[in-house]
Motif scaffolding. Structure first.
Motif, PDB file in Angstrom:
ATOM      1  N   GLY A   7       0.792  -1.217   0.000  1.00 32.24           N
ATOM      2  CA  GLY A   7       0.000   0.000   0.000  1.00 32.24           C
ATOM      3  C   GLY A   7       0.822   1.263   0.000  1.00 32.24           C
ATOM      4  N   ALA A   8       2.122   1.140  -0.218  1.00 30.67           N
ATOM      5  CA  ALA A   8       2.995   2.314  -0.195  1.00 30.67           C
ATOM      6  C   ALA A   8       4.155   2.078  -1.163  1.00 30.67           C
ATOM      7  CB  ALA A   8       3.525   2.567   1.213  1.00 30.67           C
ATOM      8  N   GLY A   9       3.831   2.233  -2.445  1.00 29.54           N
ATOM      9  CA  GLY A   9       4.856   2.116  -3.471  1.00 29.54           C
ATOM     10  C   GLY A   9       5.277   3.500  -3.920  1.00 29.54           C
ATOM     11  N   SER A  10       4.490   4.098  -4.808  1.00 27.98           N
ATOM     12  CA  SER A  10       4.792   5.461  -5.238  1.00 27.98           C
ATOM     13  C   SER A  10       4.676   6.442  -4.076  1.00 27.98           C
ATOM     14  CB  SER A  10       3.847   5.874  -6.380  1.00 27.98           C
ATOM     15  OG  SER A  10       4.052   5.059  -7.508  1.00 27.98           O
ATOM     16  N   ASP A  11       3.711   6.224  -3.176  1.00 27.17           N
ATOM     17  CA  ASP A  11       3.580   7.057  -1.979  1.00 27.17           C
ATOM     18  C   ASP A  11       4.329   6.363  -0.840  1.00 27.17           C
ATOM     19  OD1 ASP A  11       2.879   8.900  -0.058  1.00 27.17           O
ATOM     20  OD2 ASP A  11       0.888   8.032   0.262  1.00 27.17           O
ATOM     21  N   LEU A  12       5.647   6.344  -0.944  1.00 22.08           N
ATOM     22  CA  LEU A  12       6.459   5.602   0.013  1.00 22.08           C
ATOM     23  C   LEU A  12       6.271   6.104   1.430  1.00 22.08           C
ATOM     24  CD1 LEU A  12       8.628   3.487   0.599  1.00 22.08           C
ATOM     25  CD2 LEU A  12      10.354   5.197   0.001  1.00 22.08           C
ATOM     26  N   ALA A  13       6.060   7.406   1.613  1.00 25.23           N
ATOM     27  CA  ALA A  13       5.912   7.962   2.960  1.00 25.23           C
ATOM     28  C   ALA A  13       4.654   7.463   3.660  1.00 25.23           C
ATOM     29  CB  ALA A  13       5.895   9.485   2.907  1.00 25.23           C
ATOM     30  N   GLY A  14       3.742   6.831   2.928  1.00 22.35           N
ATOM     31  CA  GLY A  14       2.539   6.289   3.546  1.00 22.35           C
ATOM     32  C   GLY A  14       2.731   4.900   4.130  1.00 22.35           C
ATOM     33  N   LEU A  15       3.962   4.420   4.224  1.00 20.81           N
ATOM     34  CA  LEU A  15       4.224   3.054   4.676  1.00 20.81           C
ATOM     35  C   LEU A  15       3.606   2.765   6.040  1.00 20.81           C
ATOM     36  CD1 LEU A  15       6.705   3.015   7.001  1.00 20.81           C
ATOM     37  CD2 LEU A  15       8.002   3.779   5.028  1.00 20.81           C
ATOM     38  N   ALA A  16       3.256   1.474   6.246  1.00 17.60           N
ATOM     39  CA  ALA A  16       2.552   1.073   7.466  1.00 17.60           C
ATOM     40  C   ALA A  16       3.338   0.112   8.343  1.00 17.60           C
ATOM     41  CB  ALA A  16       1.218   0.430   7.093  1.00 17.60           C
ATOM     42  N   THR A  17       4.474  -0.404   7.886  1.00 13.82           N
ATOM     43  CA  THR A  17       5.284  -1.291   8.718  1.00 13.82           C
ATOM     44  C   THR A  17       5.662  -0.554  10.004  1.00 13.82           C
ATOM     45  OG1 THR A  17       6.148  -2.569   6.875  1.00 13.82           O
ATOM     46  CG2 THR A  17       7.482  -2.509   8.877  1.00 13.82           C
ATOM     47  N   ARG A  18       5.396  -1.177  11.163  1.00 17.74           N
ATOM     48  CA  ARG A  18       5.583  -0.520  12.453  1.00 17.74           C
ATOM     49  C   ARG A  18       6.853  -1.007  13.141  1.00 17.74           C
ATOM     50  NH1 ARG A  18       1.562   1.749  15.384  1.00 17.74           N
ATOM     51  NH2 ARG A  18       3.352   2.311  16.689  1.00 17.74           N
ATOM     52  N   ALA A  19       7.517  -0.096  13.817  1.00 22.46           N
ATOM     53  CA  ALA A  19       8.640  -0.423  14.686  1.00 22.46           C
ATOM     54  C   ALA A  19       8.357   0.189  16.050  1.00 22.46           C
ATOM     55  CB  ALA A  19       9.946   0.124  14.113  1.00 22.46           C
ATOM     56  N   GLU A  20       8.313  -0.642  17.077  1.00 26.97           N
ATOM     57  CA  GLU A  20       8.000  -0.177  18.423  1.00 26.97           C
ATOM     58  C   GLU A  20       9.182  -0.467  19.339  1.00 26.97           C
ATOM     59  OE1 GLU A  20       4.410  -2.432  19.018  1.00 26.97           O
ATOM     60  OE2 GLU A  20       3.163  -0.717  18.438  1.00 26.97           O
ATOM     61  N   ARG A  21       9.526   0.507  20.177  1.00 21.12           N
ATOM     62  CA  ARG A  21      10.679   0.388  21.055  1.00 21.12           C
ATOM     63  C   ARG A  21      10.403  -0.603  22.182  1.00 21.12           C
ATOM     64  NH1 ARG A  21      15.240   3.888  21.656  1.00 21.12           N
ATOM     65  NH2 ARG A  21      16.731   2.695  22.905  1.00 21.12           N
ATOM     66  N   ASP A  22      11.391  -1.470  22.450  1.00 18.54           N
ATOM     67  CA  ASP A  22      11.297  -2.431  23.543  1.00 18.54           C
ATOM     68  C   ASP A  22      12.683  -2.525  24.183  1.00 18.54           C
ATOM     69  OD1 ASP A  22      10.341  -4.416  25.286  1.00 18.54           O
ATOM     70  OD2 ASP A  22      10.959  -6.010  23.919  1.00 18.54           O
ATOM     71  N   GLY A  23      12.948  -1.656  25.136  1.00 14.82           N
ATOM     72  CA  GLY A  23      14.260  -1.625  25.764  1.00 14.82           C
ATOM     73  C   GLY A  23      15.329  -1.181  24.776  1.00 14.82           C
ATOM     74  N   ASP A  24      16.332  -2.014  24.583  1.00 17.51           N
ATOM     75  CA  ASP A  24      17.423  -1.698  23.663  1.00 17.51           C
ATOM     76  C   ASP A  24      17.147  -2.195  22.251  1.00 17.51           C
ATOM     77  OD1 ASP A  24      18.923  -0.469  25.640  1.00 17.51           O
ATOM     78  OD2 ASP A  24      19.928  -2.334  26.226  1.00 17.51           O
ATOM     79  N   ASP A  25      15.935  -2.697  22.010  1.00 15.63           N
ATOM     80  CA  ASP A  25      15.563  -3.220  20.699  1.00 15.63           C
ATOM     81  C   ASP A  25      14.352  -2.477  20.147  1.00 15.63           C
ATOM     82  OD1 ASP A  25      17.554  -5.142  20.899  1.00 15.63           O
ATOM     83  OD2 ASP A  25      16.197  -6.680  21.691  1.00 15.63           O
ATOM     84  N   TRP A  26      14.122  -2.706  18.864  1.00 18.64           N
ATOM     85  CA  TRP A  26      12.892  -2.307  18.195  1.00 18.64           C
ATOM     86  C   TRP A  26      12.222  -3.573  17.682  1.00 18.64           C
ATOM     87  CZ3 TRP A  26      11.225   2.813  17.789  1.00 18.64           C
ATOM     88  CH2 TRP A  26      12.158   3.782  18.181  1.00 18.64           C
ATOM     89  N   ILE A  27      10.916  -3.659  17.826  1.00 23.26           N
ATOM     90  CA  ILE A  27      10.161  -4.802  17.317  1.00 23.26           C
ATOM     91  C   ILE A  27       9.417  -4.338  16.068  1.00 23.26           C
ATOM     92  CG2 ILE A  27       8.369  -6.496  17.800  1.00 23.26           C
ATOM     93  CD1 ILE A  27       9.094  -6.313  20.730  1.00 23.26           C
ATOM     94  N   VAL A  28       9.706  -4.982  14.942  1.00 24.68           N
ATOM     95  CA  VAL A  28       9.204  -4.548  13.643  1.00 24.68           C
ATOM     96  C   VAL A  28       8.217  -5.570  13.100  1.00 24.68           C
ATOM     97  CG1 VAL A  28       9.825  -3.852  11.300  1.00 24.68           C
ATOM     98  CG2 VAL A  28      11.385  -3.365  13.210  1.00 24.68           C
ATOM     99  N   THR A  29       7.054  -5.085  12.669  1.00 27.36           N
ATOM    100  CA  THR A  29       6.026  -5.940  12.088  1.00 27.36           C
ATOM    101  C   THR A  29       5.457  -5.261  10.851  1.00 27.36           C
ATOM    102  OG1 THR A  29       5.420  -6.865  14.235  1.00 27.36           O
ATOM    103  CG2 THR A  29       3.812  -7.082  12.467  1.00 27.36           C
ATOM    104  N   GLY A  30       5.356  -6.011   9.755  1.00 24.61           N
ATOM    105  CA  GLY A  30       4.794  -5.453   8.532  1.00 24.61           C
ATOM    106  C   GLY A  30       5.162  -6.276   7.322  1.00 24.61           C
ATOM    107  N   GLN A  31       4.903  -5.719   6.146  1.00 19.85           N
ATOM    108  CA  GLN A  31       5.182  -6.402   4.883  1.00 19.85           C
ATOM    109  C   GLN A  31       5.855  -5.443   3.921  1.00 19.85           C
ATOM    110  OE1 GLN A  31       1.725  -7.842   2.797  1.00 19.85           O
ATOM    111  NE2 GLN A  31       2.907  -8.669   1.081  1.00 19.85           N
ATOM    112  N   LYS A  32       6.873  -5.936   3.244  1.00 18.01           N
ATOM    113  CA  LYS A  32       7.559  -5.191   2.198  1.00 18.01           C
ATOM    114  C   LYS A  32       7.435  -5.969   0.884  1.00 18.01           C
ATOM    115  CE  LYS A  32       9.153  -1.921   4.931  1.00 18.01           C
ATOM    116  NZ  LYS A  32       8.860  -0.477   4.747  1.00 18.01           N
ATOM    117  N   VAL A  33       7.622  -5.256  -0.217  1.00 17.41           N
ATOM    118  CA  VAL A  33       7.398  -5.901  -1.510  1.00 17.41           C
ATOM    119  C   VAL A  33       8.371  -5.354  -2.546  1.00 17.41           C
ATOM    120  CG1 VAL A  33       5.709  -4.270  -2.463  1.00 17.41           C
ATOM    121  CG2 VAL A  33       5.470  -6.725  -2.961  1.00 17.41           C
ATOM    122  N   TRP A  34       8.496  -6.086  -3.663  1.00 17.14           N
ATOM    123  CA  TRP A  34       9.403  -5.747  -4.761  1.00 17.14           C
ATOM    124  C   TRP A  34      10.867  -5.722  -4.292  1.00 17.14           C
ATOM    125  CZ3 TRP A  34       5.493  -6.680  -7.366  1.00 17.14           C
ATOM    126  CH2 TRP A  34       4.290  -5.977  -7.277  1.00 17.14           C
TER     127      TRP A  34
END
Length: 398
Positions: A123-150
């Motif tokens: 859902g965010a190809g040409s409109d890359l800034a609209g990306l929805a993959t989330r990264a949430e802080r968890d101590g010294d890590d980030w937890i990333v969930t989402g989908q990338k393509v191409w």
């Protein structure tokens, strides 16, 4: 203490001395590449200790010529690690910490670690800034969930440059953070995407609670969009600004076929071939000018023009190639799904080149988006109205 910046003569002498101390045919290729990096002969314009000598960028060609003449092993370049060399490396150099530069640049250049790019989403190809993959802080890590393509080369990559949303409560361009992601981390799944060519050189990537250490965050939290512009500008130059001799690339194949198959010639094809040859030469010379600009500083939006011109010309030339070759141009290799680790246009038949060139106007930014960039950032024309630019990302329709 740094040494004086070498000039052309000193750099040539330094390169020949290095080759004498590390004979290419008597040195393990991997050891040779590591030693070349340590000697500052990988990217001569990079700082000392990071593969370079802080020399003018234009002198890289001199080093490469000496290395090729000596039969030196080559780092697996644009064919297998183009994203690493052309996009990740300059971004890490410009925005990374000293620890990140020393950790990633050497194995990247030596092709000990291959890279891919996790930017675009369904859902965010040409409109890359609209990306929805989330990264949430968890101590010294980030937890990333989402989908990338191409994602080219995701199936062979060791690391990825990744942008993800870390703050949904601010406008879409402001809530993005840039990461360096280990592609072997738990929670990453890579699936092939079959293309019109029958191959699957790129993929879709699923991230399910993937942990990325904060030490692998590139730049400050929320500055991902700004850092991504460095990557994207370099990507466009990497795709459209390659070094070619006169009659190099697609036009060289067409010209050679024209000269050896007079029975295929018609006045119309002759006129079109001449026009295409002139366009190819103009684009080649424009690329030389762009590379001269690169020696004076960072790449800017001018790369969008080169990438746009490359995509248009590649499609024109490959279509003309199919026509010029007559029935032979209709031949095509076995249409089976394979997952190549490199893309080599010129070694394939005309049918493959024609089909694969269709992707040139999509990858690295669509031609429509590049036209907007050229209009707004190069020509200074008024921007198009954007109603979503200042609204919080969480409030935007998706």
């Amino acid at each position: 203490m740094s040494t004086p910046t070498p000039d052309a003569a000193e750099l040539r002498t330094r390169t020949r001395d290095f080759l004498a101390a590390h004979p290419p045919h008597a040195t393990d290729p991997a050891a040779f590449l590591r030693a070349r990096f340590d000697a500052g002969l990988a990217w001569v314009h990079y700082p000392e200790g990071l593969g370079g000598l802080a020399a003018p960028r234009a002198l890289q060609q001199l080093v490469d010529e000496e290395m090729r003449a000596a039969g030196a092993p080559q780092t697996n370049g644009p064919e297998t690690n183009g994203i690493g060399l052309g996009m990740a490396a300059p971004t890490i150099l410009r925005h990374g910490t000293e620890e990140q530069k020393r950790r990633f640049l050497k194995p990247l250049w030596c092709a000990e670690e291959l890279w891919c790019q996790l930017f675009s989403e369904p859902g965010a190809g040409s409109d890359l800034a609209g990306l929805a993959t989330r990264a949430e802080r968890d101590g010294d890590d980030w937890i990333v969930t989402g989908q990338k393509v191409w994602t080219s080369s995701a199936h062979v990559a060791d690391f990825a440059i990744l942008i993800a949303r870390t703050d949904p409560d601010v406008p879409k361009h402001q809530g993005i953070t840039y990461f360096l992601c280990d592609m072997h981390a738990p929670g990453i799944e890579v699936r092939p995407l079959r293309q019109i060519t029958g191959e699957a050189e790129f993929n879709e990537v699923f991230l399910d609670r993937v942990r990325i250490p904060d030490a692998h965050r590139l730049g400050a939290e929320g500055e991902g969009w700004k850092i991504a512009q460095t990557t994207l500008n370099n990507e466009r130059v990497a795709i459209g600004g390659g070094t070619l001799p006169r009659e190099g690339g697609h036009i060289g194949l067409l010209a050679a076929h024209w000269r050896t198959h007079p029975e295929l010639r018609t006045p119309d094809l002759h006129h079109r071939l001449l026009a295409a040859w002139a366009q190819a030469e103009a684009l080649r010379l424009s690329g030389q000018r762009l590379r001269q600009q690169l020696t004076a500083g960072q790449v800017g939006p001018e790369g969008a023009g080169m990438k746009l011109g490359f995509a248009q010309l590649a499609q024109q030339l490959t279509g003309l190639g199919v026509e010029l070759m007559g029935e032979e141009g209709l031949l095509y290799d076995d249409w089976t799904q394979v997952r190549p680790d490199r893309v080599d246009f010129l070694a394939r038949d005309a049918g493959y080149r024609y089909l694969r060139a269709k992707g040139n106007s999509i990858e690295g930014g669509t031609s429509e988006i590049l036209l907007n960039i050229i209009a707004e950032r190069v020509l200074g024309l008024p921007t198009e109205p954007r109603t979503d630019k200042d609204a919080p990302w969480k409030d935007l329709p998706r």
